[in-house]
Scaffold this motif. Structure first.
Motif, PDB file in Angstrom:
ATOM      1  N   VAL A  28       0.859  -1.187   0.000  1.00  0.00           N
ATOM      2  CA  VAL A  28       0.000   0.000   0.000  1.00  0.00           C
ATOM      3  C   VAL A  28       0.893   1.235   0.000  1.00  0.00           C
ATOM      4  N   HIS A  29       0.695   2.107  -0.978  1.00  0.00           N
ATOM      5  CA  HIS A  29       1.584   3.247  -1.193  1.00  0.00           C
ATOM      6  C   HIS A  29       0.937   4.546  -0.737  1.00  0.00           C
ATOM      7  N   PHE A  30       1.716   5.326   0.011  1.00  0.00           N
ATOM      8  CA  PHE A  30       1.275   6.641   0.471  1.00  0.00           C
ATOM      9  C   PHE A  30       2.247   7.677  -0.080  1.00  0.00           C
ATOM     10  N   HIS A  31       1.860   8.269  -1.184  1.00  0.00           N
ATOM     11  CA  HIS A  31       2.677   9.310  -1.811  1.00  0.00           C
ATOM     12  C   HIS A  31       2.419  10.627  -1.090  1.00  0.00           C
ATOM     13  N   ILE A  32       3.461  11.455  -0.929  1.00  0.00           N
ATOM     14  CA  ILE A  32       3.238  12.766  -0.319  1.00  0.00           C
ATOM     15  C   ILE A  32       2.202  13.538  -1.141  1.00  0.00           C
ATOM     16  N   GLY A  33       1.388  14.318  -0.456  1.00  0.00           N
ATOM     17  CA  GLY A  33       0.394  15.148  -1.128  1.00  0.00           C
ATOM     18  C   GLY A  33      -0.792  14.386  -1.677  1.00  0.00           C
ATOM     19  N   ALA A  34      -0.995  13.135  -1.215  1.00  0.00           N
ATOM     20  CA  ALA A  34      -2.040  12.292  -1.803  1.00  0.00           C
ATOM     21  C   ALA A  34      -3.350  12.372  -1.027  1.00  0.00           C
ATOM     22  N   SER A  35      -3.662  13.537  -0.486  1.00  0.00           N
ATOM     23  CA  SER A  35      -4.957  13.761   0.162  1.00  0.00           C
ATOM     24  C   SER A  35      -5.202  15.256   0.235  1.00  0.00           C
ATOM     25  N   GLN A  36      -6.466  15.616   0.453  1.00  0.00           N
ATOM     26  CA  GLN A  36      -6.786  17.030   0.591  1.00  0.00           C
ATOM     27  C   GLN A  36      -6.148  17.608   1.846  1.00  0.00           C
ATOM     28  N   THR A  37      -6.110  16.800   2.916  1.00  0.00           N
ATOM     29  CA  THR A  37      -5.475  17.244   4.158  1.00  0.00           C
ATOM     30  C   THR A  37      -4.005  17.558   3.927  1.00  0.00           C
ATOM     31  N   ALA A  38      -3.310  16.682   3.206  1.00  0.00           N
ATOM     32  CA  ALA A  38      -1.881  16.888   2.955  1.00  0.00           C
ATOM     33  C   ALA A  38      -1.642  18.118   2.091  1.00  0.00           C
ATOM     34  N   LEU A  39      -2.476  18.307   1.067  1.00  0.00           N
ATOM     35  CA  LEU A  39      -2.286  19.461   0.196  1.00  0.00           C
ATOM     36  C   LEU A  39      -2.595  20.764   0.928  1.00  0.00           C
ATOM     37  N   SER A  40      -3.547  20.716   1.857  1.00  0.00           N
ATOM     38  CA  SER A  40      -3.811  21.908   2.673  1.00  0.00           C
ATOM     39  C   SER A  40      -2.596  22.241   3.519  1.00  0.00           C
ATOM     40  N   TYR A  41      -1.942  21.200   4.023  1.00  0.00           N
ATOM     41  CA  TYR A  41      -0.717  21.391   4.800  1.00  0.00           C
ATOM     42  C   TYR A  41       0.355  22.044   3.931  1.00  0.00           C
ATOM     43  N   PHE A  42       0.473  21.586   2.685  1.00  0.00           N
ATOM     44  CA  PHE A  42       1.432  22.168   1.736  1.00  0.00           C
ATOM     45  C   PHE A  42       1.235  23.678   1.642  1.00  0.00           C
ATOM     46  N   GLY A  43      -0.009  24.102   1.607  1.00  0.00           N
ATOM     47  CA  GLY A  43      -0.301  25.512   1.389  1.00  0.00           C
ATOM     48  C   GLY A  43      -0.276  26.377   2.630  1.00  0.00           C
ATOM     49  N   THR A  44       0.002  25.786   3.799  1.00  0.00           N
ATOM     50  CA  THR A  44      -0.002  26.576   5.034  1.00  0.00           C
ATOM     51  C   THR A  44       1.358  26.631   5.712  1.00  0.00           C
ATOM     52  N   THR A  45       2.359  25.969   5.158  1.00  0.00           N
ATOM     53  CA  THR A  45       3.651  25.908   5.845  1.00  0.00           C
ATOM     54  C   THR A  45       4.546  27.101   5.555  1.00  0.00           C
ATOM     55  N   TYR A  46       4.306  27.800   4.458  1.00  0.00           N
ATOM     56  CA  TYR A  46       5.162  28.949   4.144  1.00  0.00           C
ATOM     57  C   TYR A  46       4.528  30.242   4.656  1.00  0.00           C
ATOM     58  N   TRP A  47       5.386  31.191   4.997  1.00  0.00           N
ATOM     59  CA  TRP A  47       4.907  32.507   5.400  1.00  0.00           C
ATOM     60  C   TRP A  47       4.383  33.253   4.175  1.00  0.00           C
ATOM     61  N   PRO A  48       3.269  33.968   4.323  1.00  0.00           N
ATOM     62  CA  PRO A  48       2.689  34.675   3.176  1.00  0.00           C
ATOM     63  C   PRO A  48       3.643  35.644   2.490  1.00  0.00           C
ATOM     64  N   SER A  49       4.618  36.159   3.234  1.00  0.00           N
ATOM     65  CA  SER A  49       5.530  37.148   2.658  1.00  0.00           C
ATOM     66  C   SER A  49       6.608  36.517   1.777  1.00  0.00           C
ATOM     67  N   GLN A  50       6.707  35.193   1.757  1.00  0.00           N
ATOM     68  CA  GLN A  50       7.752  34.549   0.967  1.00  0.00           C
ATOM     69  C   GLN A  50       7.556  34.787  -0.527  1.00  0.00           C
ATOM     70  N   ASP A  51       8.660  34.782  -1.256  1.00  0.00           N
ATOM     71  CA  ASP A  51       8.643  34.922  -2.709  1.00  0.00           C
ATOM     72  C   ASP A  51       7.812  33.799  -3.327  1.00  0.00           C
ATOM     73  N   THR A  52       7.136  34.082  -4.434  1.00  0.00           N
ATOM     74  CA  THR A  52       6.254  33.091  -5.048  1.00  0.00           C
ATOM     75  C   THR A  52       7.011  31.863  -5.546  1.00  0.00           C
ATOM     76  N   TYR A  53       8.306  32.014  -5.849  1.00  0.00           N
ATOM     77  CA  TYR A  53       9.105  30.861  -6.265  1.00  0.00           C
ATOM     78  C   TYR A  53       9.595  30.064  -5.057  1.00  0.00           C
ATOM     79  N   VAL A  54       9.665  30.730  -3.905  1.00  0.00           N
ATOM     80  CA  VAL A  54      10.132  30.070  -2.688  1.00  0.00           C
ATOM     81  C   VAL A  54       9.019  29.232  -2.053  1.00  0.00           C
ATOM     82  N   LYS A  55       7.782  29.669  -2.179  1.00  0.00           N
ATOM     83  CA  LYS A  55       6.666  28.978  -1.527  1.00  0.00           C
ATOM     84  C   LYS A  55       6.580  27.488  -1.901  1.00  0.00           C
ATOM     85  N   PRO A  56       6.713  27.114  -3.187  1.00  0.00           N
ATOM     86  CA  PRO A  56       6.682  25.674  -3.489  1.00  0.00           C
ATOM     87  C   PRO A  56       7.840  24.908  -2.872  1.00  0.00           C
TER      88      PRO A  56
END
Length: 402
Positions: A227-255
């Motif tokens: 059973v494989h669990f790839h990173i970002g393979a749920s809505q919860t995980a993707l929400s986490y992706f979008g909340t870990t960076y500070w809003p002031s970070q450069d748009t290229y730095v956020k990813p």
């Protein structure tokens, strides 16, 4: 056996000669007609398909958009890699990305060029764990059809490649009984594992630690479907992706921040599975943490033993093993860019050389490109020969019955 030889006039990869390399994580962008060419009559406009909306190709299901029909990759036709914001997250369509990103024949040709024998693959547009389908429509008949159409298409890819391309089928995580049936069906189609979301509770099912999932674990263990669990393979995980960076970070730095954070986010799946007791009930069940790296694992193995004993000693007594021992017996992880701070052998020994697999992540932003084996040749050549064999392909060959 694929024997890697130095490219004439190019980087020396002779240190990897003799290894049959298996890439344990790559991605295949969905062709625009993947679902419609197989849809039953009357469903052609209901299943996922591509429509041009305001000049942009968009994926549509049941009249609703669920994302841009983009490139799913960062490598162009000339083999040059671009930043996420400019390619996968920018204006690229499927016509802009390297054909190997979506064409199985082109992928095999590229693998031959790079010296890769086999490759495990995951989706893009439908969600890495298939979660975008459930997020977009509630009709369970249609949803089940979409899952089956995708899995049938990828089974054909695997068969036509001679089992060199090993896509992981998605599961209907909103329905446990349907997951059991689909796992059985996928095993009959020749699949070597299943692709599961880490958070089925996002789609209305109990979380994976609930005993209701035991029939699914039993089938996966019995049919030798890791059973494989790839990173970002749920809505919860993707929400986490979008909340870990500070809003002031450069748009290229956020990813970069979001991506690095997702590596560690997979530790919660390891922790929860070990504490849940599922491996005591299903001791041969195998799981894979995909695209998460391995550097965080030694610390987490220590932390998971310490934290449980400190906080829930009575629960610890109920488990058959130390929590960390379940990783040794029931988990694998993949790595690609890590050097172990100059001592990769030490890092691998801490994790366990029998539980690590090599990956390239083609054609995603962090992929090893353009010549993955030459990029890792020096550090892999520093490993013991038996470690080289295991992590570069031997472990994967055994797990996936290659």
């Amino acid at each position: 056996m694929t024997v890697i030889q130095p490219t004439e006039g190019g980087p020396d990869v002779s240190g990897l000669a003799g290894l049959r390399v298996v890439d344990a994580d790559a991605h295949m962008t969905e062709r625009h007609d993947l679902f419609t060419e197989r849809a039953p009559k009357g469903y052609e406009d209901r299943v996922p398909h591509v429509e041009k909306i305001d000049g942009v190709d968009m994926w549509v299901i049941e009249g609703k958009t669920f994302g841009k029909a983009g490139s799913g990759g960062t490598v162009d036709h000339d083999g040059k890699k671009h930043a996420f914001r400019d390619s996968q997250g920018g204006s690229w369509g499927i016509g802009d990305v390297h054909p190997a990103a979506w064409d199985p024949a082109a992928r095999l040709a590229l693998m031959d060029e790079l010296g890769i024998h086999a490759q495990v693959q995951y989706p893009n547009a439908i969600g890495i764990g298939g979660q975008n389908l459930r997020n977009s429509v509630k009709d369970e008949v249609l949803l089940r059809l979409c899952v089956e159409l995708y899995n049938d298409a990828m089974a054909e890819v695997q068969a036509e490649s001679g089992n060199r391309l090993l896509p992981m089928p998605i599961m209907p995580a909103w329905d446990i009984a349907a997951c059991v049936r689909e796992a059985e069906r996928c095993a009959a189609l020749g699949y070597r594992g299943v692709n599961m979301t880490a958070d089925p509770q996002d789609s209305g099912s109990p979380d994976l630690g609930h005993p209701d999932w035991d029939p699914f674990w039993e089938v996966c263990a019995g049919l030798k479907l890791p059973v494989h669990f790839h990173i970002g393979a749920s809505q919860t995980a993707l929400s986490y992706f979008g909340t870990t960076y500070w809003p002031s970070q450069d748009t290229y730095v956020k990813p970069a921040i979001g991506g690095a954070s997702l590596f560690q986010n997979n530790s919660r799946v390891l922790l929860n599975s070990a504490y849940s007791g599922m491996f005591d009930r299903h001791p041969t069940l195998q799981m894979v943490s995909v695209e998460s790296g391995i550097g965080w694992i030694p610390f987490m193995l220590e932390a998971m033993d310490y934290e449980l004993e400190e906080n829930a000693p009575k629960h610890a007594e109920k488990l058959n093993k130390l929590p960390s021992e379940y990783f040794r017996d029931n988990w694998y992880a993949t790595f690609w860019f890590e050097t172990g701070r100059g001592d990769l052998q030490h890092l691998i020994d801490q994790v366990g050389e029998d539980r690590i697999m090599f990956e390239t992540d083609f054609p995603h932003p962090t992929c090893l490109h353009p010549d993955p084996l030459s990029m890792v040749s020096d550090k892999i050549s520093s490993l013991r020969p038996e470690t080289q064999e295991k992590v570069m392909g031997g472990n994967a060959a055994r797990l996936y019955r290659i």
